[in-house]
Design an enzyme around this catalytic site. Structure first.
Site, mmCIF file in Angstrom:
data_model
loop_
_atom_site.group_PDB
_atom_site.id
_atom_site.type_symbol
_atom_site.label_atom_id
_atom_site.label_comp_id
_atom_site.label_asym_id
_atom_site.label_seq_id
_atom_site.Cartn_x
_atom_site.Cartn_y
_atom_site.Cartn_z
ATOM 1 N N GLU A 11 37.843 39.322 36.915
ATOM 2 C CA GLU A 11 36.692 39.705 37.728
ATOM 3 C C GLU A 11 35.460 39.826 36.845
ATOM 4 O O GLU A 11 35.525 40.343 35.735
ATOM 5 C CB GLU A 11 36.936 41.053 38.412
ATOM 6 C CG GLU A 11 37.456 40.921 39.795
ATOM 7 C CD GLU A 11 37.422 42.220 40.575
ATOM 8 O OE1 GLU A 11 37.694 42.144 41.771
ATOM 9 O OE2 GLU A 11 37.142 43.283 40.023
ATOM 10 N N ASP A 16 44.954 48.685 40.918
ATOM 11 C CA ASP A 16 44.617 47.707 39.873
ATOM 12 C C ASP A 16 45.529 46.482 39.946
ATOM 13 O O ASP A 16 45.110 45.368 39.651
ATOM 14 C CB ASP A 16 44.728 48.341 38.476
ATOM 15 C CG ASP A 16 43.969 49.634 38.364
ATOM 16 O OD1 ASP A 16 42.766 49.592 38.063
ATOM 17 O OD2 ASP A 16 44.579 50.698 38.608
ATOM 18 N N ASP A 54 42.535 42.573 36.080
ATOM 19 C CA ASP A 54 41.556 43.559 36.524
ATOM 20 C C ASP A 54 41.334 44.510 35.351
ATOM 21 O O ASP A 54 42.099 45.454 35.165
ATOM 22 C CB ASP A 54 42.070 44.307 37.752
ATOM 23 C CG ASP A 54 41.084 45.342 38.258
ATOM 24 O OD1 ASP A 54 39.866 45.122 38.138
ATOM 25 O OD2 ASP A 54 41.538 46.389 38.778
#
Length: 191
Positions: free
Chosen positions: A83, A157, A7
């Protein structure tokens, strides 16, 4: 199969590594945590000497590349999942800064030779919680339940990175069947 989820962030980058023995098997948590950027004492000292309140973005990006490369080398994942970039129309500058961090992550993954998978945020949320619009708290609770943790992963996170790894690991058998002739080094999987 070992999957590392990332992330990306310009101050905190979450990571989560899982082992998935076979499709449908319960994933095993290998390691999870954060890379805190701008925390290097030498970088902070240089920033203070230059009259800055924080370590400049370029130096934080160098830290990210160095630390993530070492992490990938140590954990040796078959796949690294990241992501895809998400931009909110009210905060376009945030997307630009995040794009820098994400670019460094993509570079580090390619340099280490790991397979790279990019996942849309809504796809990850839906895969882990059942809703593509899940909140941070819902993501943390879902990841806590999957791994049987005593508490939700902190900071968020970490939960996001673990969710990315879970989603990529869940899709791996399908990707393997689809890559008959020539495997792609990077794929984007969306909702």
């Amino acid at each position: 199969m070992r999957v590392l989820g990332v992330d990306p962030g310009s101050r905190v980058t979450g990571y989560g590594c899982v082992d998935i023995a076979r499709p449908g098997a319960k994933p095993e948590l290998v390691e999870a945590g954060v890379i805190r950027l701008g925390a290097d004492p030498d970088s902070r000292k240089r920033a203070r000497e230059a009259g800055l309140d924080r370590v400049p973005l370029p130096e934080r990006l160098v830290e990210l590349e160095r630390d993530l490369s070492a992490l990938i080398e140590r954990l040796a994942p078959a796949t690294v999942a990241v992501e895809a970039l998400f931009a909110h129309y009210r905060h376009p500058a945030t997307a630009i800064v995040m794009g820098h961090a994400r670019g460094v992550v993509l570079l580090a993954v390619q340099r280490q030779g790991a397979d790279l998978v990019e996942l849309e945020p809504a796809t990850v949320k839906k895969a882990v919680t059942g809703s593509g619009r899940a909140s941070k708290g819902q993501m943390q609770s879902a990841v806590q339940a999957v791994f049987g943790l005593d508490e939700p992963p902190e900071p968020s996170d970490v939960a996001d990175a673990l969710a990315v790894a879970l989603c990529a690991g869940d899709r791996a058998p399908l990707r393997a069947r689809l890559e008959v002739e020539r495997p792609a080094r990077s794929r984007r999987i969306g909702s």
